[in-house]
Design a protein around this motif. Structure first.
Motif, PDB file in Angstrom:
ATOM      1  N   LYS A  50       8.813  -0.278 -14.997  1.00 38.85           N
ATOM      2  CA  LYS A  50       8.010  -1.500 -14.924  1.00 38.85           C
ATOM      3  C   LYS A  50       6.841  -1.302 -13.954  1.00 38.85           C
ATOM      4  N   ASP A  51       5.729  -1.939 -14.280  1.00 39.13           N
ATOM      5  CA  ASP A  51       4.574  -1.942 -13.380  1.00 39.13           C
ATOM      6  C   ASP A  51       4.801  -3.007 -12.307  1.00 39.13           C
ATOM      7  N   VAL A  52       4.718  -2.594 -11.046  1.00 38.86           N
ATOM      8  CA  VAL A  52       4.893  -3.531  -9.942  1.00 38.86           C
ATOM      9  C   VAL A  52       3.674  -3.457  -9.027  1.00 38.86           C
ATOM     10  N   GLN A  53       3.455  -4.507  -8.291  1.00 37.94           N
ATOM     11  CA  GLN A  53       2.367  -4.536  -7.327  1.00 37.94           C
ATOM     12  C   GLN A  53       2.944  -4.607  -5.920  1.00 37.94           C
ATOM     13  N   VAL A  54       2.544  -3.672  -5.075  1.00 35.89           N
ATOM     14  CA  VAL A  54       2.917  -3.679  -3.671  1.00 35.89           C
ATOM     15  C   VAL A  54       1.629  -3.847  -2.876  1.00 35.89           C
ATOM     16  N   GLU A  55       1.453  -5.039  -2.310  1.00 39.40           N
ATOM     17  CA  GLU A  55       0.182  -5.431  -1.710  1.00 39.40           C
ATOM     18  C   GLU A  55      -0.913  -5.279  -2.767  1.00 39.40           C
ATOM     19  N   LYS A  98       5.542   1.787   1.283  1.00 42.83           N
ATOM     20  CA  LYS A  98       5.868   1.154   2.548  1.00 42.83           C
ATOM     21  C   LYS A  98       6.308  -0.286   2.329  1.00 42.83           C
ATOM     22  N   ARG A  99       7.065  -0.794   3.294  1.00 40.89           N
ATOM     23  CA  ARG A  99       7.479  -2.201   3.335  1.00 40.89           C
ATOM     24  C   ARG A  99       8.174  -2.627   2.040  1.00 40.89           C
ATOM     25  N   ARG A 100       9.104  -1.799   1.622  1.00 36.84           N
ATOM     26  CA  ARG A 100       9.824  -2.092   0.387  1.00 36.84           C
ATOM     27  C   ARG A 100      10.653  -3.369   0.493  1.00 36.84           C
ATOM     28  N   ARG A 124       0.842  -1.193   0.000  1.00 34.65           N
ATOM     29  CA  ARG A 124       0.000   0.000   0.000  1.00 34.65           C
ATOM     30  C   ARG A 124       0.875   1.241   0.000  1.00 34.65           C
ATOM     31  N   THR A 125       0.292   2.351  -0.230  1.00 35.16           N
ATOM     32  CA  THR A 125       1.047   3.581  -0.279  1.00 35.16           C
ATOM     33  C   THR A 125       1.441   3.984   1.124  1.00 35.16           C
ATOM     34  N   LEU A 126       2.280   5.019   1.190  1.00 39.78           N
ATOM     35  CA  LEU A 126       2.847   5.434   2.457  1.00 39.78           C
ATOM     36  C   LEU A 126       1.762   5.869   3.426  1.00 39.78           C
ATOM     37  N   LEU A 127       1.592   5.119   4.480  1.00 37.64           N
ATOM     38  CA  LEU A 127       0.660   5.460   5.534  1.00 37.64           C
ATOM     39  C   LEU A 127       1.392   5.396   6.863  1.00 37.64           C
ATOM     40  N   PRO A 128       1.145   6.335   7.771  1.00 37.88           N
ATOM     41  CA  PRO A 128       1.839   6.320   9.039  1.00 37.88           C
ATOM     42  C   PRO A 128       1.511   5.059   9.836  1.00 37.88           C
ATOM     43  N   ARG A 129       2.537   4.535  10.520  1.00 32.77           N
ATOM     44  CA  ARG A 129       2.277   3.429  11.434  1.00 32.77           C
ATOM     45  C   ARG A 129       1.480   3.936  12.640  1.00 32.77           C
ATOM     46  N   CYS A 130       1.787   5.157  13.043  1.00 33.92           N
ATOM     47  CA  CYS A 130       1.126   5.698  14.228  1.00 33.92           C
ATOM     48  C   CYS A 130      -0.347   5.911  13.930  1.00 33.92           C
ATOM     49  N   ALA A 131      -1.219   5.321  14.728  1.00 36.35           N
ATOM     50  CA  ALA A 131      -2.655   5.453  14.490  1.00 36.35           C
ATOM     51  C   ALA A 131      -3.115   6.885  14.670  1.00 36.35           C
ATOM     52  N   SER A 132      -2.349   7.659  15.433  1.00 35.02           N
ATOM     53  CA  SER A 132      -2.746   9.028  15.738  1.00 35.02           C
ATOM     54  C   SER A 132      -2.154  10.036  14.777  1.00 35.02           C
ATOM     55  N   PRO A 136       5.160  14.399  -4.017  1.00 29.19           N
ATOM     56  CA  PRO A 136       4.716  13.464  -5.056  1.00 29.19           C
ATOM     57  C   PRO A 136       3.334  12.903  -4.791  1.00 29.19           C
ATOM     58  N   ALA A 137       2.700  12.474  -5.862  1.00 34.08           N
ATOM     59  CA  ALA A 137       1.418  11.781  -5.736  1.00 34.08           C
ATOM     60  C   ALA A 137       1.652  10.415  -5.097  1.00 34.08           C
ATOM     61  N   PRO A 138       0.646   9.853  -4.434  1.00 34.13           N
ATOM     62  CA  PRO A 138       0.801   8.525  -3.840  1.00 34.13           C
ATOM     63  C   PRO A 138       1.174   7.488  -4.886  1.00 34.13           C
ATOM     64  N   PHE A 139       1.899   6.480  -4.457  1.00 34.44           N
ATOM     65  CA  PHE A 139       2.282   5.401  -5.363  1.00 34.44           C
ATOM     66  C   PHE A 139       1.033   4.766  -5.974  1.00 34.44           C
ATOM     67  N   GLY A 140       1.068   4.565  -7.270  1.00 33.28           N
ATOM     68  CA  GLY A 140      -0.075   3.976  -7.962  1.00 33.28           C
ATOM     69  C   GLY A 140      -1.006   5.006  -8.557  1.00 33.28           C
ATOM     70  N   ARG A 141      -0.779   6.281  -8.264  1.00 36.15           N
ATOM     71  CA  ARG A 141      -1.621   7.329  -8.849  1.00 36.15           C
ATOM     72  C   ARG A 141      -0.723   8.413  -9.430  1.00 36.15           C
ATOM     73  N   ALA A 142      -0.532   8.350 -10.728  1.00 36.36           N
ATOM     74  CA  ALA A 142       0.299   9.349 -11.394  1.00 36.36           C
ATOM     75  C   ALA A 142      -0.387  10.711 -11.346  1.00 36.36           C
ATOM     76  N   GLU A 143       0.405  11.747 -11.228  1.00 33.65           N
ATOM     77  CA  GLU A 143      -0.149  13.093 -11.168  1.00 33.65           C
ATOM     78  C   GLU A 143      -0.762  13.477 -12.507  1.00 33.65           C
ATOM     79  N   PHE A 144      -1.980  14.003 -12.461  1.00 36.49           N
ATOM     80  CA  PHE A 144      -2.627  14.495 -13.672  1.00 36.49           C
ATOM     81  C   PHE A 144      -1.927  15.773 -14.141  1.00 36.49           C
TER      82      PHE A 144
END
Length: 480
Positions: A112-117, A85-87, A1-9, A260-268
């Protein structure tokens, strides 16, 4: 998945924008010495490989080696730098490689197109650093996250890819807004699980890290692992966010930081265009495309109002149809407003939907912005796109208040009739979010009388008050 904080808060404010690891580490290495009064110097060698590495006209590898001669002599680490995340667990981490091996590693993956999760994306930006030999026991986890009441440390004496649930494991230290923290307090609260010989250097590092975090207006910073070998501290992996609205304060310190835009979503291209407009005006123009096939589009005055509208659309179960997020504020000129509106209308009418689409032109009750003036550019854009709006069966919903709102709403109502596009117009007597269920077909239009210029004239002085100066704020959540 794209970069998301581990911290829930972790913060969810729209101005908190993720930056690349390359940018975050450059800021740390550039400024930590100053914020630590000379006590700490971080590894400053970091290289970025970006763009088409196969382009013979621009030999990215040769350019990188010329700018960073250490690439030719040091063992290296290479990984994508695209908010992933989790590279390591995804096989996107090359460790202890020569420069020739790094080039081959990148060539096998770039473009190359890659899949992360569950996320697919194309790799086009990489970070290369010196390899740091160390033991597992040298790895720590540290996170700083901004809360309403202050900045909170999360620390765990065991870091690395298998750190697990840090919200459950980490010890915490809240440093309230306006207060500072010293090494003794950091040691007592965070470092009891750390060998005593390392507590001193870690404590002073964390104190300086918080000063840097605040001084450069970070809103989130996670370093995992943070490696300590002797008295040398090295962040091996870093994720961070900056408060984008602090650019006028910290732009010179940040340097060439991109968001940058999140991974998997190219900037328009349209997003890049609005960024370029925003950079050339003292007003604020923001646009993020969430789902360009969506039926619900917004053109909102003010950052606060834009959040309220987006949240309300999601609360009504239509978040999957929300096409964009953005705002215009700070009294942009007619030309800027027209170009902003034309960009949204062009995107909105690009893909047809048999069900039709809705455009919400909303905002709070402005204190200082002349509503009629800001509507001039939007009205011009509506005229330019009138045929496309009719062909896409677009219905427009307007809600606004503030100085000269009566004239502004009258002009909007008149242009709707002129271009023969269904338009419903409401003033400050109508709740800011009342147009959302109306636009979504969840409430009866008959229950909400539309703007009437004659009636509004009598109460205009009262209705013009309250709200944010840029056009986004209001007196209360349900009456702004």
């Amino acid at each position: 998945r794209t970069l998301l904080p581990r911290c829930a808060s972790a913060p969810s404010t729209m101005s908190a924008k993720p930056i690349r690891e390359f940018s975050g580490k450059r800021l740390l290495s550039r400024w930590l010495n100053e914020f630590s009064d000379g006590a700490h110097n971080l590894e400053g060698r970091v290289a970025q490989i970006k763009g088409d590495v196969t382009d013979p006209a621009r030999d990215a590898f040769a350019i990188a080696a010329q700018e960073h001669p250490w690439l030719l002599t040091e063992p290296l680490v290479v990984k994508p730098d695209q908010l992933i995340k989790r590279r390591g667990k995804a096989g996107l981490l090359g460790i202890n490689k020569s420069w020739e091996e790094v080039q081959q590693w990148i060539l096998e993956r770039a473009g190359k197109d890659v899949q992360v999760e569950s996320v697919h994306g194309v790799l086009d930006t990489f970070i290369v650093e010196p390899f740091v030999p160390h033991e597992q026991s040298d790895e720590y986890y540290v996170c700083i996250v901004s809360q309403r009441e202050g900045d909170e440390f999360l620390f765990h004496h065991e870091g690395g890819v298998d750190v697990g649930d840090v919200d459950a494991k980490a010890v915490r230290l809240m440093v309230p807004v306006g207060e500072e923290v010293n090494a003794d307090a950091v040691t007592a609260a965070l470092l009891q699980g750390v060998p005593e010989a390392r507590r001193g250097v870690l404590a002073t590092f964390l104190v300086a890290l918080l000063k840097l975090y605040r001084g450069l207006n970070f809103t989130y910073m996670e370093i995992n692992p943070l490696v300590v070998v002797g008295d040398r501290i090295t962040p091996l992996d870093m994720a961070a966010k900056l408060d984008e609205t602090a650019a006028f304060l910290n732009g010179a310190q940040w340097g060439s930081v991109d968001f940058p835009a999140p991974f998997g979503r190219a900037e328009f291209p349209e997003e890049a265009y609005i960024k370029s407009l925003d950079a050339t005006t003292g007003a604020s123009l923001k646009l993020t495309i969430l789902n360009h096939h969506g039926r619900v589009w917004t053109m909102v005055a003010g950052g606060g109002a834009s959040v309220v509208y987006a949240d309300t659309i999601a609360d009504y179960g239509m978040g999957h149809e929300l096409a964009n997020y953005g705002e215009y504020s700070g009294a942009p000129s007619e030309d800027y407003t027209r170009n902003y509106a034309k960009t949204i209308l062009g995107l909105m009418t690009r893909v047809k939907d048999e069900r039709g689409k809705v455009l919400i032109i909303g905002g709070g009750i402005a204190n200082f912005t002349d509503v009629a003036d800001t509507f001039k550019g939007i009205i011009s854009a509506l005229r330019d796109y009138q045929q496309e709006l009719r062909e896409n069966n677009v219905t427009i919903w307007v809600r606004r208040g503030g100085p000269n709102f009566q004239e502004g709403l009258r002009r909007m109502r008149d242009v709707g009739r002129e271009i023969n596009v269904p338009m419903h117009v409401y003033g400050p007597e109508t709740d800011i979010v009342a147009v959302v269920p109306l636009a979504l077909g969840l409430r009866d239009v008959a229950d909400f009388p539309e703007f009437d210029a004659t009636d509004a004239a009598a109460g205009g002085a009262t209705a013009a008050g309250g709200g944010g100066g840029g056009g986004g704020g209001g007196r209360a959540l349900l009456w702004v």
